[in-house]
Design a protein around this motif. Structure first.
Motif, short mmCIF file in Angstrom:
data_model
loop_
_atom_site.label_atom_id
_atom_site.label_comp_id
_atom_site.label_asym_id
_atom_site.label_seq_id
_atom_site.Cartn_x
_atom_site.Cartn_y
_atom_site.Cartn_z
N THR A 87 -46.40 -3.47 -74.22
CA THR A 87 -47.78 -3.76 -73.84
C THR A 87 -48.73 -2.62 -74.20
OG1 THR A 87 -47.30 -2.93 -71.61
CG2 THR A 87 -47.13 -5.32 -71.97
N SER A 126 -37.19 -14.54 -63.71
CA SER A 126 -38.25 -15.33 -63.05
C SER A 126 -37.59 -16.48 -62.32
CB SER A 126 -39.26 -15.84 -64.08
OG SER A 126 -38.65 -16.74 -64.98
N ASP A 138 -41.75 -7.51 -62.01
CA ASP A 138 -43.05 -7.38 -62.68
C ASP A 138 -44.19 -7.49 -61.66
OD1 ASP A 138 -45.19 -7.34 -64.36
OD2 ASP A 138 -44.66 -9.13 -65.49
N HIS A 140 -47.21 -8.22 -61.07
CA HIS A 140 -48.34 -8.82 -61.79
C HIS A 140 -48.60 -10.20 -61.20
CE1 HIS A 140 -50.60 -10.66 -65.09
NE2 HIS A 140 -49.70 -11.60 -65.13
N ILE A 141 -49.86 -10.56 -61.06
CA ILE A 141 -50.22 -11.90 -60.60
C ILE A 141 -50.90 -12.63 -61.75
CG2 ILE A 141 -51.64 -13.27 -59.04
CD1 ILE A 141 -51.23 -11.20 -56.91
N GLY A 142 -50.29 -13.71 -62.20
CA GLY A 142 -50.85 -14.51 -63.28
C GLY A 142 -51.20 -15.89 -62.78
N ILE A 143 -52.11 -16.55 -63.46
CA ILE A 143 -52.55 -17.90 -63.09
C ILE A 143 -52.29 -18.83 -64.27
CG2 ILE A 143 -54.46 -19.29 -62.19
CD1 ILE A 143 -53.80 -16.97 -60.37
N SER A 144 -51.77 -20.02 -63.98
CA SER A 144 -51.49 -21.00 -65.03
C SER A 144 -52.74 -21.24 -65.88
CB SER A 144 -51.04 -22.32 -64.41
OG SER A 144 -51.04 -23.36 -65.36
N GLN A 145 -52.54 -21.27 -67.19
CA GLN A 145 -53.67 -21.51 -68.10
C GLN A 145 -54.24 -22.91 -67.97
OE1 GLN A 145 -52.20 -20.57 -72.01
NE2 GLN A 145 -52.19 -18.36 -71.66
N ARG A 153 -59.39 -19.86 -60.28
CA ARG A 153 -58.41 -18.86 -60.69
C ARG A 153 -58.59 -17.57 -59.88
NH1 ARG A 153 -56.14 -19.87 -65.83
NH2 ARG A 153 -55.96 -17.64 -66.25
N ARG A 157 -55.93 -16.04 -57.02
CA ARG A 157 -55.39 -14.69 -57.14
C ARG A 157 -55.66 -13.88 -55.86
NH1 ARG A 157 -57.15 -13.62 -61.71
NH2 ARG A 157 -55.25 -13.57 -62.97
N ILE A 173 -46.52 -15.82 -60.66
CA ILE A 173 -47.39 -16.65 -61.49
C ILE A 173 -47.72 -17.89 -60.66
CG2 ILE A 173 -47.55 -18.05 -63.57
CD1 ILE A 173 -45.57 -16.14 -64.89
#
Length: 493
Positions: A87, A126, A138, A140-145, A153, A157, A173
């Motif tokens: 990254t 995962s 990880d 990290h907080i991700g949001i579905s696209q 979104r 979060r 996620i």
């Protein structure tokens, strides 16, 4: 003007002791098929304690024994130890400095074995729940696209961050199903996933590699977790035991869908009510007929899948360009459905009929993307190339329907064709010539299929007689009904 009515999707689940089959039906048309056999359950999502059996510095990969028939495969890009370096744009640490033969390592299957390839692994674990996917390594907080609203979104979060325990070192996620979920539903999913991960870690401390630490849900449970959405109507299950188990699972993890699960007890087989078995047979064919009279030819290889569009007997347009345009529009919708139905993945090349007008090409591409938007699987679609082809990819995790239900043809050895009877006749004649130079039998007896023997008795009788005269031996024929067209034997008597 009345509001648009969302298309309702019904899910049919056919259960037998040896196999579970799921069909997603929309407006009477089957859109997706999933098959899971008791002795062939997929491995994607399973977590294993593996042992490194070989490190390949030249390929920056390694083979890991996880207890399957073939050793599994991991690439440097799938090692979480290199995630930070990748990254930040730094050169990854070579795999030979991270793994060594005999090392014990926790891994997760991200792709099932396919053909001659072993399963593909990752150390970036995962675990999927109904609303969330847990990433224990990880933060990290991700949001579905697929959640389009930016405000939604941001809100999801912030809500999740507030619900996470202070000691949590992992991340999440947020899945599409979380859109509209309340805090209690998110908390229940969060706690379930953390508890599951604690159980996996405990198993890893007490077991010796190779060992299965966590197995993904059954197909029936994955239906509730992954397939059910706001547009889902009824979920019909023809097994009382399975429907009861699904209801029990749903009450804990997906209470909103409990009312949709129904046990089917009708006299007709469940799949017959939607002609699903006929749809399966069509999904295994190369040719797909379009309503207009055009058709698709779908060829699947290990490297890629090609789809060729043909006008066939369709001449309904005002002119030839109009006919081509309408055929391509219909084909775009049919292609999107066939990709889901057959579960085709990897590289897909679409050969639409050539269109002169740029506006027509843009419209067909837009129609294709619109039809593909209903697919839950991740895809990329490129525009038309200079050769007039559309290149796209569809994520491949499990075998296609054809690979699950079919095997290479023993007659043609998966070539897709067989040698003609005449070709086989001439091979036999050459073989007898070779044998006559080395051996001195009283007679050559040919064992072959009916078609080959018939040809020797009719059109090729003169060549057979000439060969007998040339070698000075009797040549006899015998039909072997169990032989394929290409198979034969020459017996020296």
């Amino acid at each position: 003007m009345p509001p648009a009515i969302a298309l309702s999707e019904d899910i049919l689940i056919n259960v037998t002791p040896f196999e579970t089959r799921v069909a997603l039906v929309e407006q009477g048309s089957v859109q997706e098929l999933h098959v899971e056999r008791s002795i062939q359950r997929g491995h994607v999502g399973n977590i294993y304690l593996g042992r490194v059996v070989r490190v390949l510095p030249g390929m920056q990969s390694a083979f890991i024994d996880i207890g399957l028939e073939r050793a599994a495969f991991i690439h440097i890009a799938d090692l979480r130890e290199n995630r930070g370096e990748r990254t930040q744009g730094l050169t990854p640490t070579p795999i030979e400095k991270l793994l060594f033969e005999g090392q014990t390592i926790m891994v997760q299957v991200v792709k099932d074995p396919l053909g001659t390839k072993g399963a593909r692994l990752s150390t970036q674990i995962s675990i999927a729940g109904r609303m969330l996917v847990y990433l224990p390594h990880d933060p990290h907080i991700g949001i579905s696209q697929k959640i389009d609203s930016e405000s939604e979104r941001i809100q999801l979060r912030e809500r999740l961050q507030a619900l996470m325990p202070a000691e949590e070192k992992g991340g999440f996620i947020v899945r599409t199903q979380a859109e509209g979920a309340n805090d209690d539903e998110l908390t229940a999913d969060l706690e379930y996933l953390r508890k599951l991960w604690t159980s996996v870690q405990a198993s890893a401390r007490t077991q010796a590699a190779p060992a299965l630490l966590h197995q993904d849900l059954t197909l029936a449970q994955r239906v509730l977790r992954d397939m059910v959405g706001p547009g889902t109507g009824t979920i019909l299950v023809d097994s009382r035991t399975t429907s009861a188990a699904m209801l029990e699972w749903a009450r804990v993890y997906t209470p909103s869908v409990v009312g949709r699960i129904q046990h089917y007890s009708g006299e007709r087989p469940l799949f017959d009510t939607a002609n699903v078995d006929d749809e399966i047979a069509r999904a295994l064919s190369r040719r797909v007929d379009l309503k207009s009279g055009g058709y698709l030819i779908i060829d699947q290889t290990e490297a890629l899948t090609t789809v060729d569009v043909n006008t066939g007997g369709f001449v309904g347009g005002r002119n030839f360009d109009d006919t081509i345009f309408k055929t391509n529009l219909e084909a775009a919708q049919a292609i999107a459905r066939q990709l889901r139905l057959r579960n085709l993945g990897g590289i897909v090349i679409l050969d639409f009929i050539d269109m002169e007008e740029q506006e027509h090409r843009d419209t067909v591409l837009a129609e294709l993307k619109k039809a593909l938007s209903r697919d839950r699987t991740r895809m990329t679609v490129n525009g038309f190339t200079q050769l007039g082809l559309v290149e796209m990819t569809r994520k491949r995790t499990r075998d296609s329907l054809a690979h699950q239900l079919c095997e290479p043809c023993p007659m043609c050895e998966s070539r897709g064709n067989v040698r003609t009877p005449r070709t086989v006749c001439y091979e036999i004649l050459r073989e007898i010539l070779r044998e006559a130079r080395q051996f001195n039998p009283k007679e050559f007896r040919i064992l072959a299929s009916q078609d080959v023997v018939d040809l020797f008795l009719e059109e090729e009788s003169q060549h057979l007689a000439m060969l007998g005269d040339f070698v000075g031996k009797r040549v006899s024929l015998e039909v072997e009904s169990t032989y394929s067209q290409e198979k034969y034997d020459i017996i020296l008597v």
